[in-house]
Design a protein around this motif. Sequence first.
Motif, PDB file in Angstrom:
ATOM      1  N   LEU A  41      -2.172   7.885  21.225  1.00  0.00           N
ATOM      2  CA  LEU A  41      -1.233   7.607  20.144  1.00  0.00           C
ATOM      3  C   LEU A  41       0.137   8.160  20.498  1.00  0.00           C
ATOM      4  O   LEU A  41       0.250   9.274  21.015  1.00  0.00           O
ATOM      5  CB  LEU A  41      -1.704   8.248  18.838  1.00  0.00           C
ATOM      6  CG  LEU A  41      -2.904   7.609  18.147  1.00  0.00           C
ATOM      7  CD1 LEU A  41      -3.394   8.508  17.006  1.00  0.00           C
ATOM      8  CD2 LEU A  41      -2.538   6.237  17.596  1.00  0.00           C
ATOM      9  N   SER A  42       1.199   7.389  20.207  1.00  0.00           N
ATOM     10  CA  SER A  42       2.542   7.842  20.552  1.00  0.00           C
ATOM     11  C   SER A  42       3.559   7.315  19.545  1.00  0.00           C
ATOM     12  O   SER A  42       3.354   6.274  18.914  1.00  0.00           O
ATOM     13  CB  SER A  42       2.923   7.336  21.952  1.00  0.00           C
ATOM     14  OG  SER A  42       4.260   7.668  22.260  1.00  0.00           O
ATOM     15  N   GLN A  43       4.680   8.037  19.433  1.00  0.00           N
ATOM     16  CA  GLN A  43       5.751   7.627  18.523  1.00  0.00           C
ATOM     17  C   GLN A  43       6.526   6.422  19.055  1.00  0.00           C
ATOM     18  O   GLN A  43       7.218   5.746  18.296  1.00  0.00           O
ATOM     19  CB  GLN A  43       6.720   8.790  18.304  1.00  0.00           C
ATOM     20  CG  GLN A  43       6.052  10.016  17.712  1.00  0.00           C
ATOM     21  CD  GLN A  43       6.946  11.234  17.752  1.00  0.00           C
ATOM     22  OE1 GLN A  43       8.160  11.117  17.613  1.00  0.00           O
ATOM     23  NE2 GLN A  43       6.366  12.400  17.944  1.00  0.00           N
ATOM     24  N   SER A  45       6.634   3.032  22.231  1.00  0.00           N
ATOM     25  CA  SER A  45       5.755   2.214  23.066  1.00  0.00           C
ATOM     26  C   SER A  45       6.584   1.287  23.938  1.00  0.00           C
ATOM     27  O   SER A  45       7.818   1.340  23.948  1.00  0.00           O
ATOM     28  CB  SER A  45       4.789   1.422  22.186  1.00  0.00           C
ATOM     29  OG  SER A  45       3.838   0.750  22.974  1.00  0.00           O
ATOM     30  N   TYR A  55      -0.377  -0.780  16.216  1.00  0.00           N
ATOM     31  CA  TYR A  55       0.205   0.409  15.612  1.00  0.00           C
ATOM     32  C   TYR A  55      -0.512   0.704  14.300  1.00  0.00           C
ATOM     33  O   TYR A  55      -1.145  -0.162  13.697  1.00  0.00           O
ATOM     34  CB  TYR A  55       1.710   0.264  15.413  1.00  0.00           C
ATOM     35  CG  TYR A  55       2.135  -0.829  14.478  1.00  0.00           C
ATOM     36  CD1 TYR A  55       2.360  -2.121  14.952  1.00  0.00           C
ATOM     37  CD2 TYR A  55       2.333  -0.582  13.117  1.00  0.00           C
ATOM     38  CE1 TYR A  55       2.749  -3.130  14.100  1.00  0.00           C
ATOM     39  CE2 TYR A  55       2.730  -1.590  12.257  1.00  0.00           C
ATOM     40  CZ  TYR A  55       2.934  -2.869  12.767  1.00  0.00           C
ATOM     41  OH  TYR A  55       3.316  -3.873  11.918  1.00  0.00           O
ATOM     42  N   THR A  56      -0.388   1.955  13.896  1.00  0.00           N
ATOM     43  CA  THR A  56      -1.080   2.396  12.689  1.00  0.00           C
ATOM     44  C   THR A  56      -0.210   3.398  11.935  1.00  0.00           C
ATOM     45  O   THR A  56       0.747   3.948  12.504  1.00  0.00           O
ATOM     46  CB  THR A  56      -2.439   3.050  13.064  1.00  0.00           C
ATOM     47  OG1 THR A  56      -3.170   3.312  11.864  1.00  0.00           O
ATOM     48  CG2 THR A  56      -2.237   4.346  13.823  1.00  0.00           C
ATOM     49  N   PHE A  58       0.496   6.987  10.021  1.00  0.00           N
ATOM     50  CA  PHE A  58       0.069   8.385  10.066  1.00  0.00           C
ATOM     51  C   PHE A  58       0.675   9.085   8.849  1.00  0.00           C
ATOM     52  O   PHE A  58       1.907   9.153   8.721  1.00  0.00           O
ATOM     53  CB  PHE A  58       0.536   9.031  11.374  1.00  0.00           C
ATOM     54  CG  PHE A  58       0.155  10.470  11.522  1.00  0.00           C
ATOM     55  CD1 PHE A  58      -1.123  10.913  11.227  1.00  0.00           C
ATOM     56  CD2 PHE A  58       1.076  11.400  11.982  1.00  0.00           C
ATOM     57  CE1 PHE A  58      -1.487  12.242  11.376  1.00  0.00           C
ATOM     58  CE2 PHE A  58       0.730  12.731  12.143  1.00  0.00           C
ATOM     59  CZ  PHE A  58      -0.554  13.153  11.840  1.00  0.00           C
ATOM     60  N   SER A  68       4.836   5.763  11.844  1.00  0.00           N
ATOM     61  CA  SER A  68       4.073   4.766  12.594  1.00  0.00           C
ATOM     62  C   SER A  68       3.778   5.302  13.983  1.00  0.00           C
ATOM     63  O   SER A  68       4.663   5.871  14.637  1.00  0.00           O
ATOM     64  CB  SER A  68       4.858   3.451  12.702  1.00  0.00           C
ATOM     65  OG  SER A  68       4.969   2.827  11.452  1.00  0.00           O
ATOM     66  N   LEU A  69       2.548   5.145  14.416  1.00  0.00           N
ATOM     67  CA  LEU A  69       2.162   5.544  15.772  1.00  0.00           C
ATOM     68  C   LEU A  69       1.576   4.321  16.488  1.00  0.00           C
ATOM     69  O   LEU A  69       0.895   3.503  15.874  1.00  0.00           O
ATOM     70  CB  LEU A  69       1.119   6.668  15.742  1.00  0.00           C
ATOM     71  CG  LEU A  69       1.595   8.013  15.174  1.00  0.00           C
ATOM     72  CD1 LEU A  69       0.421   8.986  15.100  1.00  0.00           C
ATOM     73  CD2 LEU A  69       2.716   8.608  16.015  1.00  0.00           C
ATOM     74  N   TYR A  70       1.869   4.225  17.779  1.00  0.00           N
ATOM     75  CA  TYR A  70       1.387   3.103  18.591  1.00  0.00           C
ATOM     76  C   TYR A  70       0.185   3.535  19.435  1.00  0.00           C
ATOM     77  O   TYR A  70       0.159   4.650  19.967  1.00  0.00           O
ATOM     78  CB  TYR A  70       2.485   2.632  19.545  1.00  0.00           C
ATOM     79  CG  TYR A  70       3.717   2.094  18.858  1.00  0.00           C
ATOM     80  CD1 TYR A  70       3.816   0.755  18.522  1.00  0.00           C
ATOM     81  CD2 TYR A  70       4.777   2.936  18.562  1.00  0.00           C
ATOM     82  CE1 TYR A  70       4.955   0.257  17.909  1.00  0.00           C
ATOM     83  CE2 TYR A  70       5.917   2.449  17.945  1.00  0.00           C
ATOM     84  CZ  TYR A  70       5.997   1.112  17.621  1.00  0.00           C
ATOM     85  OH  TYR A  70       7.118   0.629  17.008  1.00  0.00           O
ATOM     86  N   LEU A  71      -0.795   2.645  19.573  1.00  0.00           N
ATOM     87  CA  LEU A  71      -1.838   2.842  20.574  1.00  0.00           C
ATOM     88  C   LEU A  71      -1.279   2.377  21.919  1.00  0.00           C
ATOM     89  O   LEU A  71      -0.736   1.268  22.026  1.00  0.00           O
ATOM     90  CB  LEU A  71      -3.081   2.021  20.217  1.00  0.00           C
ATOM     91  CG  LEU A  71      -4.000   2.615  19.150  1.00  0.00           C
ATOM     92  CD1 LEU A  71      -5.021   1.570  18.702  1.00  0.00           C
ATOM     93  CD2 LEU A  71      -4.699   3.854  19.678  1.00  0.00           C
ATOM     94  N   GLN A  72      -1.404   3.214  22.919  1.00  0.00           N
ATOM     95  CA  GLN A  72      -0.710   2.958  24.171  1.00  0.00           C
ATOM     96  C   GLN A  72      -1.230   1.727  24.915  1.00  0.00           C
ATOM     97  O   GLN A  72      -2.447   1.537  25.035  1.00  0.00           O
ATOM     98  CB  GLN A  72      -0.804   4.180  25.087  1.00  0.00           C
ATOM     99  CG  GLN A  72      -0.013   5.359  24.594  1.00  0.00           C
ATOM    100  CD  GLN A  72       1.481   5.057  24.484  1.00  0.00           C
ATOM    101  OE1 GLN A  72       1.964   4.032  24.949  1.00  0.00           O
ATOM    102  NE2 GLN A  72       2.217   5.937  23.861  1.00  0.00           N
TER     103      GLN A  72
END
Length: 323
Positions: A41-43, A45, A55-56, A58, A68-72
């Motif tokens: 997970l990252s801020q 992408s 993205y999801t 948080f 919002s956080l992105y799955l890499q």
Amino acid sequence: MTTSWQPTTSHRTRHARAHLLREIREFFYARDVLEVDTPLLSQGSVTDVHLDAFYTGFSHSHTGKAQSLYLQTSPEYAMKRLLCAQSGPIYQLCKAFRHEGAGRWHNPEFTMLEWYRPDFDHLMLMDEVNALLQQTLGTESGERFTYQQIMVRHTGLDPLAVTHGQLIDALPRLNINIDGPERLSHDDLLQLIFAMVVEPLIGQHRPCFVYGFPAGQAALARLSEQDPRTADRFEVYFKGAELANGFYELADADEQRKRFEQDNQMRQQMGMPTIAIDENFLQALEAGLPDCAGVALGVDRLLMLKTGATHIEQVINFPVSRA
């Protein structure tokens, strides 16, 4: 009762995966390359218009604000931050995610092998990818072509000289029929022709390394000092699969930010959502990325080739349809 709870793999294939992962780890252990682990997970992408990240939301950020956080889509940015922190040569085996439909060669959640070599350029890294394929698949040594050579050979088009109009005119001759080709950019047309005409023909008997992609497809690679019309980037193809994508890594933070911003401008023009730029990654580049080359390789595709599987679902226990 349905059967959707069951895995789509055989027990033999599960053993083959375990064996392949062990072979990969032994390959890098013998070369003193350190295994690392970075967040999924990252801020920020990837901004590339041809890639989409999941993205999801948080709700528990330390800022107190929803985030919002992105799955890499790959561990690239975080691994380069480790390189900037003087990690030395590193590799990672991890899950990666791309918001695309499932198909023969792709599942939205997949396993990626990515590694970085300080003091390597893309040509040296191609040698190491070649060695890995010989060890894991028992292949012959791969052959190499520049992007220009392989396009001229199979399409008659010189990608470094052809005009936009000539690319459009060539589509019927190459049996490519699409609506509105004039709406595609020059590089989109080149990528379409490469994917439809060239990729199915190369690497059928031994791995094929293609390097020197057009500068417009540089992504995170540096431009060639010998020919700035091209980028120091390579891809590897074998038996119909695009196996790996490697770069002689761009270390210029300003140029990288410029490319991210250009990507987001293009996204807006195409009606796509913009992507949050990974500021931690750019700050790491400002601190100094060692001279290095890196490559990402699809482990599930490698396993398909190793076991003779004809669909990725045969090597993933629970593909997206059964996740």
